[in-house]
Design an enzyme around this catalytic site. Structure first.
Site, mmCIF file in Angstrom:
data_model
loop_
_atom_site.group_PDB
_atom_site.id
_atom_site.type_symbol
_atom_site.label_atom_id
_atom_site.label_comp_id
_atom_site.label_asym_id
_atom_site.label_seq_id
_atom_site.Cartn_x
_atom_site.Cartn_y
_atom_site.Cartn_z
ATOM 1 N N LYS A 93 0.832 -1.203 0.000
ATOM 2 C CA LYS A 93 0.000 0.000 0.000
ATOM 3 C C LYS A 93 0.868 1.255 0.000
ATOM 4 O O LYS A 93 0.586 2.229 -0.691
ATOM 5 C CB LYS A 93 -0.939 -0.003 1.209
ATOM 6 C CG LYS A 93 -1.995 -1.097 1.162
ATOM 7 C CD LYS A 93 -2.992 -1.002 2.295
ATOM 8 C CE LYS A 93 -2.391 -1.257 3.650
ATOM 9 N NZ LYS A 93 -1.907 -2.650 3.824
ATOM 10 N N CYS A 177 -11.675 1.279 17.020
ATOM 11 C CA CYS A 177 -10.471 0.487 16.766
ATOM 12 C C CYS A 177 -9.464 0.453 17.900
ATOM 13 O O CYS A 177 -8.710 -0.514 18.001
ATOM 14 C CB CYS A 177 -9.783 0.936 15.471
ATOM 15 S SG CYS A 177 -9.123 2.605 15.508
ATOM 16 N N MET A 178 -9.398 1.472 18.758
ATOM 17 C CA MET A 178 -8.328 1.413 19.760
ATOM 18 C C MET A 178 -8.739 1.948 21.122
ATOM 19 O O MET A 178 -7.898 2.107 22.003
ATOM 20 C CB MET A 178 -7.071 2.136 19.259
ATOM 21 C CG MET A 178 -7.259 3.576 18.862
ATOM 22 S SD MET A 178 -7.240 4.702 20.249
ATOM 23 C CE MET A 178 -8.518 5.818 19.778
ATOM 24 N N MET A 354 -6.561 -5.175 16.707
ATOM 25 C CA MET A 354 -8.020 -5.243 16.797
ATOM 26 C C MET A 354 -8.543 -6.483 17.514
ATOM 27 O O MET A 354 -9.632 -6.450 18.093
ATOM 28 C CB MET A 354 -8.641 -5.178 15.404
ATOM 29 C CG MET A 354 -8.358 -3.896 14.646
ATOM 30 S SD MET A 354 -8.837 -2.414 15.514
ATOM 31 C CE MET A 354 -7.238 -1.845 16.112
ATOM 32 N N GLY A 391 -4.388 1.210 13.943
ATOM 33 C CA GLY A 391 -4.685 0.967 12.541
ATOM 34 C C GLY A 391 -4.723 2.201 11.677
ATOM 35 O O GLY A 391 -4.739 2.105 10.453
ATOM 36 N N GLN A 392 -4.748 3.406 12.285
ATOM 37 C CA GLN A 392 -4.858 4.641 11.514
ATOM 38 C C GLN A 392 -3.629 5.513 11.744
ATOM 39 O O GLN A 392 -2.987 5.445 12.789
ATOM 40 C CB GLN A 392 -6.117 5.409 11.912
ATOM 41 C CG GLN A 392 -7.402 4.647 11.592
ATOM 42 C CD GLN A 392 -8.630 5.490 11.853
ATOM 43 O OE1 GLN A 392 -9.084 6.229 10.996
ATOM 44 N NE2 GLN A 392 -9.182 5.375 13.055
#
Length: 820
Positions: A93, A177-178, A354, A391-392
């Site tokens: 990516k 997510c966190m 996650m 994740g971000q």
């Protein structure tokens, strides 16, 4: 399972990235090899490409990239060899990140819904509409943001809401997510974010993955350990998971657990440490207290003190045999884990993401994994760390640190704490009492309220969504998003770069600039704050999210909202140049007359010092490839980052002479907390009617809802659609083969998907895995919206479904193309 990798770090990443070496974005052809100038801002004389430093737009690893620009377009991407995070490497990516700017359906005009169609309107009118909606009912307006917001964007949204409107109705997708990682850190150490850093991956002797798949989700980080083993170092990799993945293939031990049984495993390790007398008695006696939930006062930071003897007694039932019964992992493997944690001659790092966070007991399992590291003394030394990955790209920097959740203030302060509110009001220079003392709605409650009619108690009427796609990523979409379609009284504003599942129900769509089309700062998973400058112009008509917020705040001032002034009568975002003249940053033509990002960051910096999360001046980040906080000025005027928090050899805030100091201790005695949290069954389990477990997640080629990656041709071709991953025996019993269509159905919704058998992931019998990147196959119409009672984070990893064959036509649907 024992596996010996035959590849070094670079070939591992090459395989993970499908042989990508360097991507030429926007389809620009190169006739000459690119050489990378040493200095940022230099132009390659051979190609005419100008290179500058940037930060990858995708996950929380925070890889640094070199961005090549020619003729006003990003034409090339390379890993940044100067960066400690990724050392010149990227995943698939990352190598293709430049192409996210150039999808053929970029949004470029503000669009207002008129019945069943959209009408183009001016930016002035769009800003006016938002301000009018807010003025109608400021307390019924909410903002839903993102861990993809830059630090400046999040700071403006937070200040406008909390210091301006006096409302805490702001939350963000990191809640999904966190947030369980946050509550785990806070309840253990009294303050958020990891004590260790990525350097632990270079030093650990044992790496344990707790329900995560870093080979695909954080491949650049995982490659560090793969590289060490390829060089002959002895590193033991243990994958504790509910399904086999590409991570499993590179681990010596795969421990397949039943869903939701991780609490039993952690308690089983703690039980063995005490039973075998291999816990670190000295560390525990000097630095730890024991805690359990208080049924009469079940708060995150409260609990009830317990003695070591009471703690040990609470663990008695978690024998290896009992844990094996609960988890499905053989008792001898539980003993192996206990023996490893009991050793003093090795260093152990735990990683999770996650699997532990998207969990109705997410706070509990986070606390327990911290607890076994503390109990065993595997903490605070290079290679000894419990570490949550995000994740971000700025879930940490923008959400956790800037405080863009409904209960937070910048710098880790809380809206419910009177002293914290007073401090924030002082720093923001607003009247006492401006900040509301009651937290707003967390994400699930916010969208539930927005999708509930006013007459039935829905108290959010207007919702502004920026930099995220809740129409695809919320759980139980029928309940939390799709109901909006029938509510004309509710008004949805969406700022985004492409059409999404969320824009389909929007009443007002605003076209945004993205990534290097604007200045920005992120904060990654290891407390590293990163900066980049704007490098290309956005499409004509698209504008920065930060500017959009500032323009609305100015319009509210013009309309007379009193909260848009501080206690000296100045506009909240007043900005002056070096001559003292006001810069009209609310006017797009003048927004880049000054560096708004720097101005906002310097206003934010004093908040960072409140809880020892010190940030350096903006100019230091311009010079660096990120700095890990706390960043403290040295006597010679230089700025020093911190790798290991709470450790006397590295953390400048540890009391002199102390080896460890948990200086934000919940119990105010510089001790961390070891919690006892019992195993409990999940809220929904398979039964006769719904006999399968459903697990959802990501694939390496796509990121989150696929808004960006599905518009990168190479990535879209690699995995063009979602699928249902089944065990071969389950498929045989269902009478389906690869590519056949099945119906995956829960009590909440259903979806048809092609079957994938023996692909890159292999679920056990009775489980189905579905990735969530595909907008045409919304698996979150099926998922459960139950959430952790402390973090309010939903559980996407397990719910009960049934899987039934769909009548097949004469041809089978194509199966996913990659990952054999």
């Amino acid at each position: 399972m024992t596996t010996t990798p035959s590849t070094d770090r670079r070939s591992f990443l090459k395989a993970s990235a499908m042989a990508a070496a360097t991507a030429v974005a926007a389809g620009a052809a190169r006739s000459k090899a690119i050489s990378l100038p040493v200095l940022d801002g230099e132009r390659d004389p051979n190609t005419g490409v100008k290179w500058n430093k940037g930060v990858c737009r995708f996950c929380g690893t925070g890889c640094h990239v070199r961005v090549g620009v020619k003729d006003g377009r990003v034409v090339a991407i390379a890993g940044d060899v100067k960066a400690d995070v990724n050392r010149g490497l990227l995943c698939v990516k990352g190598y293709h990140v430049g192409k996210i700017l150039y999808g053929n359906d970029r949004l470029t005009k503000p669009l207002l819904r008129q019945g069943d169609r959209y009408e183009e309107i001016s930016w002035d009118r769009a800003i006016e509409i938002i301000a009018e909606k807010i003025m109608e009912a400021p307390d019924r307006f909410g903002i839903y943001g993102s861990g993809q917001w830059t630090i400046g964007e999040g700071f403006v949204a937070n200040k406008m809401m909390k210091a301006g409107l006096g409302s805490n109705q702001i939350d963000g997708n990191p809640r999904l997510c966190m947030s369980s990682a946050v509550t785990g850190f806070i309840s253990t150490y009294g303050v958020d974010e990891p004590a260790g850093c990525y350097d632990d991956l270079d030093e650990c002797d044992v790496l344990i993955m707790w329900g995560n798949n870093p080979a695909e989700m954080h491949p650049v980080l995982f490659s560090r350990v793969v590289d060490r083993r390829a060089k002959g170092e002895e590193v033991t990799l243990i994958d504790i998971s509910t399904r086999r993945t590409r991570t499993t293939d590179l681990c010596q031990h795969y421990l397949e657990m039943k869903p939701h049984s991780d609490l039993a495993i952690a308690n089983g390790i703690a039980h063995l440490l005490i039973k075998n007398n291999t816990y670190d008695r000295d560390f525990v006696e000097k630095h730890c207290n024991f805690r359990q939930l208080d049924p009469d006062n079940p708060g995150l930071m409260t609990g009830k003190a317990m003695s070591f003897e009471e703690y040990a007694a609470s663990l008695e039932e978690y024998t290896p045999e009992r844990v094996a019964e609960l988890s499905g992992i053989p008792a001898d493997k539980i003993r192996m884990l206990g023996e490893l944690f009991g050793r003093r001659d090795i260093r152990i790092t735990s990683l999770w993401c996650m699997g532990m966070n998207q969990h109705t007991r997410g706070t509990a399992i986070n606390c327990l994994v911290h607890g076994i590291h503390l109990l065993s003394g595997h903490f605070g030394k290079p290679g000894d760390a419990p570490t949550s990955l995000t994740g971000q790209p700025s879930a940490c920097g923008t959400v956790r640190e800037v405080g863009t959740l409904c209960h937070l203030l910048p710098g880790g302060m809380l809206v419910a704490n009177a002293a914290d509110r007073a401090k924030a009001e002082e720093l923001w220079n607003v009247p006492a009492g401006r900040i509301h003392p009651t937290p707003g709605h967390h994400t699930v409650a916010m969208f539930d309220s927005f999708c509930t009619p006013k007459a039935e108690g829905g108290d959010i009427d207007t919702l502004w969504v920026q930099v995220t796609n809740p129409g695809q990523t919320l759980p139980n979409l029928h309940k939390l998003f799709n109901r909006k379609k029938d509510l004309e009284e509710k008004f949805l504003i969406v700022s985004d770069v492409y059409p999404t599942a969320t824009t389909k129900l929007a009443d007002l769509i605003l076209p945004s600039a993205m990534w290097v089309e604007k200045n920005g700062m992120y904060g990654n998973s290891e407390r590293r704050t990163q900066q980049w400058f704007k490098m290309v112009e956005p499409p004509e008509g698209a504008r920065d999210d930060c500017w959009q917020l500032i323009a609305v705040a100015r319009k509210l001032l013009d309309m007379g909202h009193p909260g848009m002034r501080d206690k000296d009568g100045k506009w909240l975002f007043e900005t002056r140049d070096e001559n003292g003249d006001e810069v009209p940053i609310w006017e797009w033509a003048h927004y880049y007359d000054t560096n708004v990002d720097e101005r906002l960051f310097e206003e934010y910096r004093p908040f960072s010092r409140i809880k020892q999360k010190d940030l350096a001046p903006y100019e230091e980040y311009v010079k660096a490839r990120g700095l890990r906080w706390p960043v403290v000025e040295q006597p010679d005027g230089s700025w020093r980052e911190t790798r290991f928090r709470f450790s006397g050899f590295d953390d400048p805030y540890v009391a002199e002479g102390e080896e460890f100091d948990f200086y934000h201790s919940v119990t105010k005695d510089s001790r961390a907390l070891i919690w006892f949290r019992p195993w409990e069954p999940p809220p929904e389990i398979p039964d006769e009617e719904y006999p399968f477990w459903l697990n959802t997640g990501r694939v390496i080629e796509h990121w989150h809802s696929g808004t960006m990656t599905r518009r990168i041709p190479e990535l879209h071709r690699a995995v063009p659609r979602a699928y249902a991953e089944l065990h071969a025996e389950d498929a045989r019993e269902l009478g389906v083969q690869r590519g056949d269509m099945v119906l995956v159905e829960s009590r909440r919704g259903k979806i048809e998907l092609p079957v994938w058998i023996n692909g890159r992931g292999k679920p056990p019998r009775g489980q189905v895995f579905v990735p969530f990147f595909d907008e045409t196959k919304l698996i979150n119409e099926v998922t459960l919206h139950e959430f952790d009672p402390f973090s309010r984070q939903p559980d996407y990893k397990k719910c009960a479904v049934r899987v039934t064959p769909v009548a097949q036509g004469t041809t089978r649907r194509p199966e996913p193309r990659r990952g054999e």
